[in-house]
Write a protein that holds these residues in place. Sequence first.
Motif, PDB file in Angstrom:
ATOM      1  N   GLY A 170      -1.315  76.689 157.138  1.00 29.83           N
ATOM      2  CA  GLY A 170      -2.848  76.304 156.964  1.00 29.83           C
ATOM      3  C   GLY A 170      -3.425  75.995 158.311  1.00 29.83           C
ATOM      4  N   ARG A 171      -2.866  76.061 159.425  1.00 28.76           N
ATOM      5  CA  ARG A 171      -3.490  75.728 160.851  1.00 28.76           C
ATOM      6  C   ARG A 171      -4.292  76.620 161.153  1.00 28.76           C
ATOM      7  NH1 ARG A 171      -1.655  70.561 162.830  1.00 28.76           N
ATOM      8  NH2 ARG A 171      -2.026  71.225 164.917  1.00 28.76           N
ATOM      9  N   ALA A 172      -5.450  76.440 161.823  1.00 32.72           N
ATOM     10  CA  ALA A 172      -6.417  77.162 162.483  1.00 32.72           C
ATOM     11  C   ALA A 172      -5.799  77.929 163.787  1.00 32.72           C
ATOM     12  CB  ALA A 172      -7.737  76.678 162.645  1.00 32.72           C
ATOM     13  N   ILE A 173      -5.789  79.277 163.835  1.00 33.60           N
ATOM     14  CA  ILE A 173      -5.272  79.723 164.954  1.00 33.60           C
ATOM     15  C   ILE A 173      -6.101  80.877 165.623  1.00 33.60           C
ATOM     16  CG2 ILE A 173      -2.632  79.511 164.395  1.00 33.60           C
ATOM     17  CD1 ILE A 173      -3.060  82.377 163.125  1.00 33.60           C
ATOM     18  N   THR A 174      -6.051  81.169 167.026  1.00 34.57           N
ATOM     19  CA  THR A 174      -6.588  82.460 167.563  1.00 34.57           C
ATOM     20  C   THR A 174      -5.574  83.135 168.186  1.00 34.57           C
ATOM     21  OG1 THR A 174      -8.483  80.554 168.288  1.00 34.57           O
ATOM     22  CG2 THR A 174      -8.118  82.679 169.383  1.00 34.57           C
ATOM     23  N   VAL A 175      -5.869  84.406 167.837  1.00 28.53           N
ATOM     24  CA  VAL A 175      -4.910  85.595 168.463  1.00 28.53           C
ATOM     25  C   VAL A 175      -5.734  86.037 169.491  1.00 28.53           C
ATOM     26  CG1 VAL A 175      -3.641  87.620 168.247  1.00 28.53           C
ATOM     27  CG2 VAL A 175      -3.999  86.137 166.295  1.00 28.53           C
ATOM     28  N   ALA A 176      -5.327  85.748 170.910  1.00 27.61           N
ATOM     29  CA  ALA A 176      -5.915  86.107 172.004  1.00 27.61           C
ATOM     30  C   ALA A 176      -5.511  87.387 172.779  1.00 27.61           C
ATOM     31  CB  ALA A 176      -6.094  84.849 172.947  1.00 27.61           C
ATOM     32  N   SER A 177      -6.355  88.588 172.473  1.00 29.23           N
ATOM     33  CA  SER A 177      -5.634  89.864 173.245  1.00 29.23           C
ATOM     34  C   SER A 177      -6.611  89.893 174.551  1.00 29.23           C
ATOM     35  CB  SER A 177      -6.334  90.898 172.105  1.00 29.23           C
ATOM     36  OG  SER A 177      -6.090  92.179 173.024  1.00 29.23           O
ATOM     37  N   GLY A 178      -5.588  90.103 175.296  1.00 31.98           N
ATOM     38  CA  GLY A 178      -6.005  90.233 176.809  1.00 31.98           C
ATOM     39  C   GLY A 178      -6.549  91.883 177.081  1.00 31.98           C
ATOM     40  N   LYS A 185      -9.789  85.130 164.943  1.00 30.77           N
ATOM     41  CA  LYS A 185      -9.580  83.733 164.456  1.00 30.77           C
ATOM     42  C   LYS A 185      -9.355  83.638 162.940  1.00 30.77           C
ATOM     43  CE  LYS A 185     -12.494  81.321 168.052  1.00 30.77           C
ATOM     44  NZ  LYS A 185     -11.400  80.419 168.357  1.00 30.77           N
ATOM     45  N   CYS A 186      -8.589  83.160 162.664  1.00 29.41           N
ATOM     46  CA  CYS A 186      -8.091  83.020 161.072  1.00 29.41           C
ATOM     47  C   CYS A 186      -7.172  81.711 160.959  1.00 29.41           C
ATOM     48  CB  CYS A 186      -7.309  84.009 160.671  1.00 29.41           C
ATOM     49  SG  CYS A 186      -5.820  84.574 161.492  1.00 29.41           S
ATOM     50  N   SER A 187      -6.126  81.813 159.928  1.00 26.24           N
ATOM     51  CA  SER A 187      -5.417  80.653 159.788  1.00 26.24           C
ATOM     52  C   SER A 187      -3.896  81.187 159.444  1.00 26.24           C
ATOM     53  CB  SER A 187      -5.615  79.727 158.429  1.00 26.24           C
ATOM     54  OG  SER A 187      -7.148  78.906 158.781  1.00 26.24           O
ATOM     55  N   ILE A 188      -2.994  80.390 159.559  1.00 20.22           N
ATOM     56  CA  ILE A 188      -1.617  80.679 159.084  1.00 20.22           C
ATOM     57  C   ILE A 188      -1.460  80.811 157.509  1.00 20.22           C
ATOM     58  CG2 ILE A 188       0.941  80.160 159.192  1.00 20.22           C
ATOM     59  CD1 ILE A 188       0.584  79.339 161.854  1.00 20.22           C
ATOM     60  N   ASP A 189      -1.193  81.957 157.148  1.00 24.09           N
ATOM     61  CA  ASP A 189      -1.388  81.909 155.460  1.00 24.09           C
ATOM     62  C   ASP A 189      -0.098  81.428 154.964  1.00 24.09           C
ATOM     63  OD1 ASP A 189      -2.438  82.833 152.791  1.00 24.09           O
ATOM     64  OD2 ASP A 189      -0.897  84.347 153.135  1.00 24.09           O
ATOM     65  N   GLY A 190       1.184  81.467 155.613  1.00 23.37           N
ATOM     66  CA  GLY A 190       2.376  81.434 155.249  1.00 23.37           C
ATOM     67  C   GLY A 190       3.585  82.165 156.022  1.00 23.37           C
ATOM     68  N   PHE A 191       4.600  82.198 155.610  1.00 21.90           N
ATOM     69  CA  PHE A 191       5.710  82.859 156.454  1.00 21.90           C
ATOM     70  C   PHE A 191       6.619  83.674 155.724  1.00 21.90           C
ATOM     71  CE2 PHE A 191       4.815  78.491 157.649  1.00 21.90           C
ATOM     72  CZ  PHE A 191       4.548  78.577 158.961  1.00 21.90           C
ATOM     73  N   ALA A 192       6.880  84.937 156.232  1.00 16.75           N
ATOM     74  CA  ALA A 192       7.949  85.805 155.661  1.00 16.75           C
ATOM     75  C   ALA A 192       9.313  85.490 156.021  1.00 16.75           C
ATOM     76  CB  ALA A 192       7.576  86.960 156.010  1.00 16.75           C
ATOM     77  N   TYR A 193      10.202  85.366 155.059  1.00 17.02           N
ATOM     78  CA  TYR A 193      11.669  85.037 155.024  1.00 17.02           C
ATOM     79  C   TYR A 193      12.016  86.399 156.102  1.00 17.02           C
ATOM     80  CZ  TYR A 193      16.380  84.496 154.294  1.00 17.02           C
ATOM     81  OH  TYR A 193      17.775  84.475 154.052  1.00 17.02           O
ATOM     82  N   ARG A 194      11.802  87.450 155.443  1.00 20.74           N
ATOM     83  CA  ARG A 194      12.379  88.613 156.530  1.00 20.74           C
ATOM     84  C   ARG A 194      11.146  89.443 156.326  1.00 20.74           C
ATOM     85  NH1 ARG A 194      15.494  85.498 157.419  1.00 20.74           N
ATOM     86  NH2 ARG A 194      17.592  85.414 157.622  1.00 20.74           N
ATOM     87  N   LEU A 195      10.919  90.145 157.612  1.00 17.68           N
ATOM     88  CA  LEU A 195       9.839  91.035 157.678  1.00 17.68           C
ATOM     89  C   LEU A 195      10.369  92.496 157.983  1.00 17.68           C
ATOM     90  CD1 LEU A 195       6.797  91.218 157.287  1.00 17.68           C
ATOM     91  CD2 LEU A 195       6.755  90.869 159.982  1.00 17.68           C
ATOM     92  N   LYS A 196      10.332  93.487 157.251  1.00 15.52           N
ATOM     93  CA  LYS A 196      11.118  94.629 157.700  1.00 15.52           C
ATOM     94  C   LYS A 196      10.150  95.804 157.870  1.00 15.52           C
ATOM     95  CE  LYS A 196      14.724  97.819 155.860  1.00 15.52           C
ATOM     96  NZ  LYS A 196      15.274  98.160 157.163  1.00 15.52           N
ATOM     97  N   GLU A 197      10.327  96.457 159.031  1.00 16.24           N
ATOM     98  CA  GLU A 197       9.417  97.509 159.379  1.00 16.24           C
ATOM     99  C   GLU A 197      10.242  98.693 159.851  1.00 16.24           C
ATOM    100  OE1 GLU A 197       5.880  98.773 162.311  1.00 16.24           O
ATOM    101  OE2 GLU A 197       6.143  96.654 161.707  1.00 16.24           O
TER     102      GLU A 197
END
Length: 296
Positions: A170-178, A185-197
């Motif tokens: 739920g925290r507001a966050i900024t992804v800052a691309s150099g 700008k968005c928020s943390i929606d949640g967490f993935a127990y495992r993320l597979k790619e």
Amino acid sequence: MNKPLVGAIFAAALLGATAAPATAVSTGAQAPAKQTQQTQQTTQKPAKSGKHKAVDFAGTVALSNCSGSVVRVPDSKPEDPALVMSNGHCLESGFPGPGEVVIDKPSSRSFTLLDASGGDAGTVKASKVAYGTMTDTDVSLYELTSTYSEIESKFGIKALELNAAHPEKGRAITVASGYWKKLYKCSIDGFAYRLKEGNWTWKDSVRYTSDCQTIGGTSGSPVIDDETGKVVAVNNTGNEDGQECTDNNPCEVDENGKVTVRKGINYAQETYGIVPCVGAGSKIDLSREGCELPKP
């Protein structure tokens, strides 16, 4: 992955472009045509509580193919060699294989340091890859030839601090691309127990709300908590086409093995676990108490 961009001439042209003011939250460079819609400005979600710090580009860096940031841990000293954080898949040597960990590998890589408005503050240079992996997480840490105090004295730029605590939903966050000189700008929606790619699996990944439509070149961007101003994660991937667990289409896997695909949703890897692994003099010490980063 939010693919690293290749081509020295293309990269040089992008990094030489004039940045727009930070208030515009945009890039002075043009994204490829197929990415145009994804680069539009998004709306910031409110944090759960508290006042927001002004999040800007100060301390972020542009790599030849990715984004990154100059980072410190709470116990870092001014005289310590500075560290630059990006993704493991942004290493100049290529993607580390599953189970592969890079430690203390010499590097002379250069980084373009940005000021608060996204302008070019100068160049800093690596002495080595202190740590890099794509196993459990997707991170690279470069040790620089400059100390934190030297960077602050020469460029007026302070390092971003890694938060020692787990990020909060739920925290507001900024992804800052150099690389793109753009703030997402968005928020943390949640967490993935495992993320597979593809061949890689990451643990306890940060999932963004849909506003953060990160693209190629944003890989390695710091994810900054708007309330504290501290780094809570490093941006690394997103599901582009709705495919299941393929390259550029990560899937979420829960504790029971259930697979969920979220097309158009992007992710980052938490960074609080890095903090216990950084010892005196910015040395990455995987034997330190509390350090759970993968070992070679």
